[in-house]
Write a protein that holds these residues in place. Structure first.
Motif, PDB file in Angstrom:
ATOM      1  N   CYS A   3      -2.022 -19.063 -26.866  1.00  0.00           N
ATOM      2  CA  CYS A   3      -2.288 -17.643 -26.708  1.00  0.00           C
ATOM      3  C   CYS A   3      -1.678 -17.195 -25.386  1.00  0.00           C
ATOM      4  O   CYS A   3      -1.870 -17.838 -24.360  1.00  0.00           O
ATOM      5  CB  CYS A   3      -3.793 -17.386 -26.686  1.00  0.00           C
ATOM      6  SG  CYS A   3      -4.535 -17.707 -28.269  1.00  0.00           S
ATOM      7  N   CYS A 145      -6.499 -13.329 -30.624  1.00  0.00           N
ATOM      8  CA  CYS A 145      -5.547 -14.344 -30.158  1.00  0.00           C
ATOM      9  C   CYS A 145      -4.116 -14.016 -30.575  1.00  0.00           C
ATOM     10  O   CYS A 145      -3.223 -13.984 -29.735  1.00  0.00           O
ATOM     11  CB  CYS A 145      -5.964 -15.707 -30.692  1.00  0.00           C
ATOM     12  SG  CYS A 145      -4.854 -17.031 -30.228  1.00  0.00           S
ATOM     13  N   TYR A 146      -3.912 -13.744 -31.854  1.00  0.00           N
ATOM     14  CA  TYR A 146      -2.537 -13.606 -32.363  1.00  0.00           C
ATOM     15  C   TYR A 146      -1.964 -12.209 -32.213  1.00  0.00           C
ATOM     16  O   TYR A 146      -0.759 -12.048 -32.097  1.00  0.00           O
ATOM     17  CB  TYR A 146      -2.467 -14.037 -33.832  1.00  0.00           C
ATOM     18  CG  TYR A 146      -2.583 -15.528 -33.978  1.00  0.00           C
ATOM     19  CD1 TYR A 146      -1.459 -16.339 -33.840  1.00  0.00           C
ATOM     20  CD2 TYR A 146      -3.800 -16.121 -34.208  1.00  0.00           C
ATOM     21  CE1 TYR A 146      -1.564 -17.702 -33.959  1.00  0.00           C
ATOM     22  CE2 TYR A 146      -3.918 -17.496 -34.325  1.00  0.00           C
ATOM     23  CZ  TYR A 146      -2.798 -18.277 -34.197  1.00  0.00           C
ATOM     24  OH  TYR A 146      -2.909 -19.629 -34.298  1.00  0.00           O
ATOM     25  N   ARG A 147      -2.828 -11.211 -32.285  1.00  0.00           N
ATOM     26  CA  ARG A 147      -2.276  -9.856 -32.187  1.00  0.00           C
ATOM     27  C   ARG A 147      -2.300  -9.354 -30.754  1.00  0.00           C
ATOM     28  O   ARG A 147      -1.372  -8.709 -30.294  1.00  0.00           O
ATOM     29  CB  ARG A 147      -3.072  -8.918 -33.077  1.00  0.00           C
ATOM     30  CG  ARG A 147      -2.364  -7.595 -33.305  1.00  0.00           C
ATOM     31  CD  ARG A 147      -3.083  -6.871 -34.386  1.00  0.00           C
ATOM     32  NE  ARG A 147      -2.473  -5.615 -34.713  1.00  0.00           N
ATOM     33  CZ  ARG A 147      -3.101  -4.705 -35.443  1.00  0.00           C
ATOM     34  NH1 ARG A 147      -4.302  -4.926 -35.882  1.00  0.00           N
ATOM     35  NH2 ARG A 147      -2.508  -3.575 -35.729  1.00  0.00           N
ATOM     36  N   GLY A 149      -3.003 -11.447 -28.072  1.00  0.00           N
ATOM     37  CA  GLY A 149      -2.550 -12.482 -27.154  1.00  0.00           C
ATOM     38  C   GLY A 149      -3.511 -12.745 -26.011  1.00  0.00           C
ATOM     39  O   GLY A 149      -3.109 -13.126 -24.916  1.00  0.00           O
TER      40      GLY A 149
ATOM     41  N   GLU B  15       1.963 -21.645 -36.906  1.00  0.00           N
ATOM     42  CA  GLU B  15       1.465 -20.781 -35.827  1.00  0.00           C
ATOM     43  C   GLU B  15       2.422 -19.616 -35.603  1.00  0.00           C
ATOM     44  O   GLU B  15       2.003 -18.475 -35.462  1.00  0.00           O
ATOM     45  CB  GLU B  15       1.359 -21.588 -34.534  1.00  0.00           C
ATOM     46  CG  GLU B  15       0.301 -22.645 -34.578  1.00  0.00           C
ATOM     47  CD  GLU B  15      -0.933 -22.234 -33.820  1.00  0.00           C
ATOM     48  OE1 GLU B  15      -0.794 -21.625 -32.762  1.00  0.00           O
ATOM     49  OE2 GLU B  15      -2.030 -22.514 -34.318  1.00  0.00           O
ATOM     50  N   GLN B  16       3.697 -19.939 -35.580  1.00  0.00           N
ATOM     51  CA  GLN B  16       4.720 -18.915 -35.339  1.00  0.00           C
ATOM     52  C   GLN B  16       4.742 -17.909 -36.499  1.00  0.00           C
ATOM     53  O   GLN B  16       4.806 -16.701 -36.282  1.00  0.00           O
ATOM     54  CB  GLN B  16       6.097 -19.587 -35.189  1.00  0.00           C
ATOM     55  CG  GLN B  16       7.188 -18.653 -34.665  1.00  0.00           C
ATOM     56  CD  GLN B  16       6.851 -18.072 -33.295  1.00  0.00           C
ATOM     57  OE1 GLN B  16       6.532 -18.824 -32.370  1.00  0.00           O
ATOM     58  NE2 GLN B  16       6.893 -16.762 -33.169  1.00  0.00           N
ATOM     59  N   HIS B  19       1.679 -15.769 -36.213  1.00  0.00           N
ATOM     60  CA  HIS B  19       1.827 -14.847 -35.089  1.00  0.00           C
ATOM     61  C   HIS B  19       2.735 -13.681 -35.463  1.00  0.00           C
ATOM     62  O   HIS B  19       2.403 -12.517 -35.234  1.00  0.00           O
ATOM     63  CB  HIS B  19       2.374 -15.601 -33.875  1.00  0.00           C
ATOM     64  CG  HIS B  19       2.549 -14.725 -32.680  1.00  0.00           C
ATOM     65  ND1 HIS B  19       3.745 -14.116 -32.389  1.00  0.00           N
ATOM     66  CD2 HIS B  19       1.678 -14.335 -31.733  1.00  0.00           C
ATOM     67  CE1 HIS B  19       3.598 -13.391 -31.300  1.00  0.00           C
ATOM     68  NE2 HIS B  19       2.353 -13.512 -30.877  1.00  0.00           N
ATOM     69  N   ALA B  23       1.257  -9.984 -35.718  1.00  0.00           N
ATOM     70  CA  ALA B  23       1.751  -9.063 -34.683  1.00  0.00           C
ATOM     71  C   ALA B  23       2.531  -7.892 -35.285  1.00  0.00           C
ATOM     72  O   ALA B  23       2.652  -6.836 -34.667  1.00  0.00           O
ATOM     73  CB  ALA B  23       2.620  -9.827 -33.691  1.00  0.00           C
TER      74      ALA B  23
END
Lengths: 193, 156
Positions: A3, A145-147, A149, B15-16, B19, B23
């Motif tokens: 993260c 965590c992913y959006r 960070g 994970e990538q 993400h 995102a």
């Protein structure tokens, strides 16, 4: 993927005015945090009017609790803590309506050919849908965590649990997502780069 | 080792992937004047009173139920103790009867008069202790439940 640690925006709103529930200061607080609160509700699968209602409920709880805010934690953390308690309750009430709404603006796929862009958009929608079907705290942890960070320590503070619990939540959520996406054929051996 | 490395790279790829997908989700549009809506909502229901009261009532019901069970357990244990006292102290006074009826008591005493008095007392004390432990654990669980529920009502 770790993260990304980003400095959190420090709150510069006057504490006394906040405690007095000054409407102007409260409106500033809402403007500063509404995007993230809506994002947290969106990650839970809330949409349309339910999404707006959940956000309004979060800020109504914030407004009610402002006189009791002691400043022991950062205002940001405090607001998101209230959000992380309120949103799962709103989600439970609107359980029937939980699902993913294709947003007005799709993910930026301008550089892709139309068919690839469509495929990417569909794949992303399935990922969001899978996130929305996770347990509430898992979905919140994934979103943070992913959006956003945010570091694990900050997520732990918001979810009011030890860092180890956040790591477990993230691990479990990743496992569930991977299984679900592999089952749907959204993610597979071909995607492992 | 190779398998582990492959798993690790697979995890990183996932994970990538995750993400990138998460995102890319566009931010939802905020409703106009969310602050005013929230303030109106808070004013309409200054404290979530109904929810708070129903939670308190539920906690109270749980506590009463646990209290009832704890009391019933203590009463049962004490009744059992009294029955034993009655049967061993009042009914049959012989030390051999005592040893025969209670398998827990393996101590064979040569002093019958001493055992008639002390053994039931020891038993009764042990039972009272057990009852106290049960009460404590049940009470502790009730307090923990109340604490957890009450903390839901307060935003620190």
């Amino acid at each position: 993927l770790e993260c990304v640690i980003e400095p959190t925006e420090q709150d510069e709103l006057p504490l006394e005015s906040l405690r007095r529930r000054d409407p102007e200061v409260f409106a500033t607080l809402v403007r500063k945090h509404q995007a993230i609160v809506l994002g947290l509700a969106q990650a839970q699968g809330l949409r349309g009017a339910d999404l707006d209602d959940a956000a309004a409920e979060v800020f109504a709880n914030v407004f009610r609790a402002l006189p009791r805010f002691e400043g022991r934690s950062a205002l940001t953390t405090w607001v998101y803590r209230i959000a992380s308690r309120t949103i799962p309750k709103a989600r439970a009430r609107h359980r029937h309506a939980v699902g993913v709404q294709m947003p007005d603006g799709l993910a930026d796929t301008r550089e892709l050919t139309p068919s690839v862009a469509l495929e990417t958009a569909d794949r992303n929608r399935r990922v969001w849908d899978a996130v929305a079907r996770l347990e509430p705290r898992e979905a919140l942890a994934i979103e943070m965590c992913y959006r956003r960070g945010w570091p694990v320590a900050q997520i732990a503070e918001i979810l009011e649990c030890p860092e180890g619990t956040v790591k477990t939540l993230l691990f479990r959520a990743r496992q569930k997502l991977r299984r679900s996406l592999e089952r749907q054929g959204v993610y597979g051996a071909g995607d492992e780069r | 080792m190779e398998q582990a490395m492959s798993d690790n790279s697979g995890d990183q790829a996932f994970e990538q992937f995750l993400h990138d997908a998460i995102a890319s989700r566009p931010e939802p549009a905020a409703p106009a004047d969310l602050a005013r809506i929230a303030m109106r909502l808070a004013a309409a229901d200054p404290e979530p009173a109904r929810e708070t009261l129903s939670q308190i009532a539920r906690i109270d019901r749980q506590n009463r139920l646990m209290g009832f069970f704890a009391a019933a357990m203590i009463a049962a244990v004490l009744l059992l103790g009294c029955l034993r006292l009655w049967s061993h102290g009042g009914g049959s006074n012989s030390a051999t009867d005592w040893a025969a009826t209670d398998s827990l008591q393996s101590i064979s005493s040569t002093d019958a008069s001493e055992s008639e008095f002390s053994k039931p007392m020891v038993l009764l004390t042990g039972e009272a202790l057990l009852a106290a432990l049960i009460l404590l654990s049940v009470g502790g669980a009730a307090i923990n439940r109340s604490g957890a529920s009450a903390s839901d009502l307060v935003f620190h």
